[in-house]
Design a protein around this motif. Structure first.
Motif, PDB file in Angstrom:
ATOM      1  N   ALA A 201      16.442   6.569   1.114  1.00  0.00           N
ATOM      2  CA  ALA A 201      16.061   5.151   1.238  1.00  0.00           C
ATOM      3  C   ALA A 201      14.567   5.000   1.023  1.00  0.00           C
ATOM      4  N   CYS A 202      14.190   3.860   0.453  1.00  0.00           N
ATOM      5  CA  CYS A 202      12.767   3.517   0.351  1.00  0.00           C
ATOM      6  C   CYS A 202      12.671   2.003   0.196  1.00  0.00           C
ATOM      7  N   GLY A 203      12.429   1.336   1.303  1.00  0.00           N
ATOM      8  CA  GLY A 203      12.408  -0.126   1.308  1.00  0.00           C
ATOM      9  C   GLY A 203      11.298  -0.705   0.461  1.00  0.00           C
ATOM     10  N   ASN A 204      10.082  -0.164   0.602  1.00  0.00           N
ATOM     11  CA  ASN A 204       8.957  -0.709  -0.176  1.00  0.00           C
ATOM     12  C   ASN A 204       9.155  -0.447  -1.664  1.00  0.00           C
ATOM     13  N   GLY A 205       9.662   0.724  -1.976  1.00  0.00           N
ATOM     14  CA  GLY A 205       9.921   1.061  -3.376  1.00  0.00           C
ATOM     15  C   GLY A 205      10.982   0.152  -3.979  1.00  0.00           C
TER      16      GLY A 205
ATOM     17  N   CYS B  42       5.768   2.040   5.374  1.00  0.00           N
ATOM     18  CA  CYS B  42       7.089   2.666   5.182  1.00  0.00           C
ATOM     19  C   CYS B  42       8.127   1.642   5.623  1.00  0.00           C
ATOM     20  N   GLY B  43       8.848   1.093   4.659  1.00  0.00           N
ATOM     21  CA  GLY B  43       9.790   0.009   4.942  1.00  0.00           C
ATOM     22  C   GLY B  43      10.957   0.448   5.805  1.00  0.00           C
ATOM     23  N   SER B  44      11.528   1.611   5.484  1.00  0.00           N
ATOM     24  CA  SER B  44      12.673   2.060   6.292  1.00  0.00           C
ATOM     25  C   SER B  44      12.227   2.389   7.713  1.00  0.00           C
ATOM     26  N   ALA B  45      10.987   2.867   7.892  1.00  0.00           N
ATOM     27  CA  ALA B  45      10.469   3.119   9.244  1.00  0.00           C
ATOM     28  C   ALA B  45      10.300   1.803   9.996  1.00  0.00           C
TER      29      ALA B  45
ATOM     30  N   ILE C  55      12.333   9.773  -5.229  1.00  0.00           N
ATOM     31  CA  ILE C  55      11.722  11.111  -5.192  1.00  0.00           C
ATOM     32  C   ILE C  55      10.410  11.033  -4.405  1.00  0.00           C
ATOM     33  N   ASN C  56      10.305  11.853  -3.351  1.00  0.00           N
ATOM     34  CA  ASN C  56       9.066  11.927  -2.572  1.00  0.00           C
ATOM     35  C   ASN C  56       7.985  12.669  -3.362  1.00  0.00           C
ATOM     36  N   SER C  57       6.737  12.567  -2.893  1.00  0.00           N
ATOM     37  CA  SER C  57       5.638  13.191  -3.640  1.00  0.00           C
ATOM     38  C   SER C  57       5.670  14.714  -3.581  1.00  0.00           C
TER      39      SER C  57
ATOM     40  N   TRP D  38       4.124   8.782   9.421  1.00  0.00           N
ATOM     41  CA  TRP D  38       3.982  10.014   8.643  1.00  0.00           C
ATOM     42  C   TRP D  38       5.317  10.192   7.934  1.00  0.00           C
ATOM     43  N   GLU D  39       5.310  10.098   6.606  1.00  0.00           N
ATOM     44  CA  GLU D  39       6.569  10.150   5.872  1.00  0.00           C
ATOM     45  C   GLU D  39       7.003  11.578   5.553  1.00  0.00           C
ATOM     46  N   ARG D  40       8.272  11.833   5.776  1.00  0.00           N
ATOM     47  CA  ARG D  40       8.879  13.085   5.312  1.00  0.00           C
ATOM     48  C   ARG D  40       8.616  13.223   3.804  1.00  0.00           C
ATOM     49  N   GLY D  41       8.094  14.365   3.427  1.00  0.00           N
ATOM     50  CA  GLY D  41       7.939  14.635   1.994  1.00  0.00           C
ATOM     51  C   GLY D  41       6.800  13.899   1.324  1.00  0.00           C
TER      52      GLY D  41
ATOM     53  N   ALA E  23      12.227  14.698   9.179  1.00  0.00           N
ATOM     54  CA  ALA E  23      12.318  13.285   9.591  1.00  0.00           C
ATOM     55  C   ALA E  23      11.013  12.571   9.286  1.00  0.00           C
ATOM     56  N   ASN E  24      11.116  11.261   9.139  1.00  0.00           N
ATOM     57  CA  ASN E  24       9.948  10.388   9.051  1.00  0.00           C
ATOM     58  C   ASN E  24       9.507  10.103  10.489  1.00  0.00           C
ATOM     59  N   ILE E  25       8.201  10.232  10.742  1.00  0.00           N
ATOM     60  CA  ILE E  25       7.693  10.160  12.115  1.00  0.00           C
ATOM     61  C   ILE E  25       6.790   8.938  12.255  1.00  0.00           C
TER      62      ILE E  25
ATOM     63  N   GLY F 158      19.723   5.410   6.525  1.00  0.00           N
ATOM     64  CA  GLY F 158      20.072   6.189   5.325  1.00  0.00           C
ATOM     65  C   GLY F 158      19.242   7.458   5.346  1.00  0.00           C
ATOM     66  N   ASN F 159      18.010   7.341   5.806  1.00  0.00           N
ATOM     67  CA  ASN F 159      17.095   8.480   5.982  1.00  0.00           C
ATOM     68  C   ASN F 159      16.718   8.608   7.461  1.00  0.00           C
ATOM     69  N   PRO F 160      16.280   9.795   7.873  1.00  0.00           N
ATOM     70  CA  PRO F 160      16.050  10.034   9.306  1.00  0.00           C
ATOM     71  C   PRO F 160      14.688   9.562   9.809  1.00  0.00           C
TER      72      PRO F 160
ATOM     73  N   GLY G 288       0.803  -1.224   0.000  1.00  0.00           N
ATOM     74  CA  GLY G 288       0.000   0.000   0.000  1.00  0.00           C
ATOM     75  C   GLY G 288       0.832   1.268   0.000  1.00  0.00           C
ATOM     76  N   ASN G 289       2.158   1.145   0.124  1.00  0.00           N
ATOM     77  CA  ASN G 289       3.037   2.308  -0.078  1.00  0.00           C
ATOM     78  C   ASN G 289       3.015   2.568  -1.597  1.00  0.00           C
ATOM     79  N   GLU G 290       2.454   3.715  -2.004  1.00  0.00           N
ATOM     80  CA  GLU G 290       2.189   3.962  -3.423  1.00  0.00           C
ATOM     81  C   GLU G 290       3.484   4.352  -4.142  1.00  0.00           C
TER      82      GLU G 290
ATOM     83  N   ASP H 101       3.551   7.859  -3.172  1.00  0.00           N
ATOM     84  CA  ASP H 101       4.397   8.283  -2.045  1.00  0.00           C
ATOM     85  C   ASP H 101       5.831   8.528  -2.544  1.00  0.00           C
ATOM     86  N   GLN H 102       6.344   7.588  -3.351  1.00  0.00           N
ATOM     87  CA  GLN H 102       7.696   7.764  -3.911  1.00  0.00           C
ATOM     88  C   GLN H 102       7.728   7.349  -5.382  1.00  0.00           C
ATOM     89  N   ILE H 103       8.574   8.052  -6.140  1.00  0.00           N
ATOM     90  CA  ILE H 103       8.978   7.588  -7.474  1.00  0.00           C
ATOM     91  C   ILE H 103      10.348   6.939  -7.312  1.00  0.00           C
TER      92      ILE H 103
HETATM   93  N1  LIG Z   1       8.362   4.678   1.852  1.00  0.00           N
HETATM   94  C1  LIG Z   1       9.741   4.548   2.066  1.00  0.00           C
HETATM   95  C2  LIG Z   1      10.471   5.686   2.709  1.00  0.00           C
HETATM   96  C3  LIG Z   1      10.369   6.924   1.887  1.00  0.00           C
HETATM   97  C4  LIG Z   1      11.378   7.985   2.113  1.00  0.00           C
HETATM   98  C5  LIG Z   1      10.951   9.004   3.079  1.00  0.00           C
HETATM   99  N2  LIG Z   1       9.727   9.674   2.807  1.00  0.00           N
HETATM  100  C6  LIG Z   1      12.093  10.003   3.285  1.00  0.00           C
HETATM  101  O1  LIG Z   1      12.045  11.147   2.794  1.00  0.00           O
HETATM  102  O2  LIG Z   1      13.046   9.606   3.964  1.00  0.00           O
HETATM  103  C7  LIG Z   1      10.127   3.214   2.590  1.00  0.00           C
HETATM  104  O3  LIG Z   1       9.414   2.251   2.301  1.00  0.00           O
HETATM  105  O4  LIG Z   1      11.199   3.075   3.210  1.00  0.00           O
END
Ligand SMILES: N[C@@H](CCC[C@H](N)C(=O)O)C(=O)O
Length: 297
Positions: A75-79, A224-227, A66-68, A214-217, A196-198, A162-164, A14-16, A46-48
């Motif tokens: 980083a984007c684990g689901n992507g 959110c995989g990295s979360a 790229i965030n939306s 709540w994803e940054r950007g 930061a991602n919250i 890799g991301n906060p 469901g992460n678009e 959510d990400q390209i």
């Molecule tokens: N959806 C991603 C994380 C996306 C990146 C994030 N919004 C950022 O700016 O760090 C995932 O699955 O990890």
């Protein structure tokens, strides 16, 4: 007008995600194109994950994330699982090495279609997250939201995948918190110079965490995989969980393993929805199977 690029609309729990094929092109996807694609309900994302030709030998591709809101993510684990499924369908390969702005990572598809991504080693030093001021114990930093004497959320663990990421621990259902209200305030709090991602995390057993992010950007997301990785390692660091844990996000479960070599491996599904072509300058797009009238701009 720029030549169109191929894309696949996909999702990871469901992460678009939009997987865009930018190989063999000199141009890049503009923030304006990203914002236009996000504005259209059919391509809202959510990400390209922009696949570029490899920059380093031994890698299959360079992946730009790229965030939306048009900003870049490390980083984007689901992507990444979506990229693996798309490239596996194209090449018949099952194992891949990619490069992102954060470095090299590996991933592979299992016979049952599940995909594992090695998300690398987490970092916990305050400078690496980064935080705006020194916190020598990042298992719990001073940060709260809500009334000063009765905060709604407080004392998050922070980590970099890799991301906060900031993980707020709660003792009740994660759906009882107004993440859509607190998320933007915390994402942009001055303690996070790169935002930061919250996440809100409820540890339900030593092998299970429920998580909302709540994803940054990008804002509220179903996954959110990295979360999920940041929550899993932070749960271990704070004595809440074991190193192998199922993190259930609104879109479903992800298996997270923090290996003895310090790498974090995330396993979950990816799903293709439809394919099309788009203009990386403007975001104007067209579905592969429809007449030219469809799409933005
Ligand atoms: N959806 C991603 C994380 C996306 C990146 C994030 N919004 C950022 O700016 O760090 C995932 O699955 O990890």
């Amino acid at each position: 007008m720029t030549a169109r690029a191929q894309f696949a609309k996909m999702n990871g729990l469901g992460n678009e995600i939009i997987v865009a094929d930018m190989r063999g092109r000199a141009d890049r996807i503009t923030p304006e194109a990203a914002i236009a694609l996000d504005r259209d309900p059919a391509t809202k994302f959510d990400q390209i994950m922009a696949i570029h030709a490899p920059k380093t030998s031994g890698t299959e591709a360079y992946i730009e994330i790229i965030n939306s809101d048009g900003t870049q993510a490390q980083a984007c684990g689901n992507g990444m699982r979506c990229v693996v499924q798309a490239m596996s369908a194209e090449t018949g390969k099952r194992a891949f090495t990619f490069e992102t702005i954060a470095g090299i990572l590996t991933a592979h598809e299992h016979p049952d279609g599940q995909i594992s991504v090695d998300m690398g080693m987490p970092r916990f030093d305050w400078q690496d997250i980064p935080l705006a001021e020194a916190f020598h114990d990042t298992r719990r930093i001073e940060l709260q939201i809500g009334p000063i004497d009765a905060p709604v959320l407080h004392s998050p663990s922070v980590a970099s995948m890799g991301n906060p990421h900031a993980i707020f621990w709660v003792d009740q259902d994660v759906w009882t918190y107004e993440l859509e209200r607190f998320g933007p305030l915390l994402e942009n709090h001055p303690i996070f110079p790169e935002r930061a991602n919250i996440s809100i995390a409820h540890v339900t057993s030593r092998h299970a965490i429920t998580l909302r992010t709540w994803e940054r950007g990008a804002g509220l997301t179903r996954a959110c995989g990295s979360a999920a990785c940041a929550a899993a390692v932070s749960a271990v660091r704070t004595g809440r969980a074991e190193r192998t844990v199922t993190v259930t996000v609104p879109g479903g479960p992800l298996l997270i393993e923090w290996l003895e070599n310090d790498h974090v491996v995330m396993t979950g599904p990816a799903e293709w929805e439809f394919s099309g072509t788009f203009d990386p300058q403007t975001g104007a797009w067209q579905r592969d199977d429809t007449a030219p009238s469809q799409g933005a701009a």
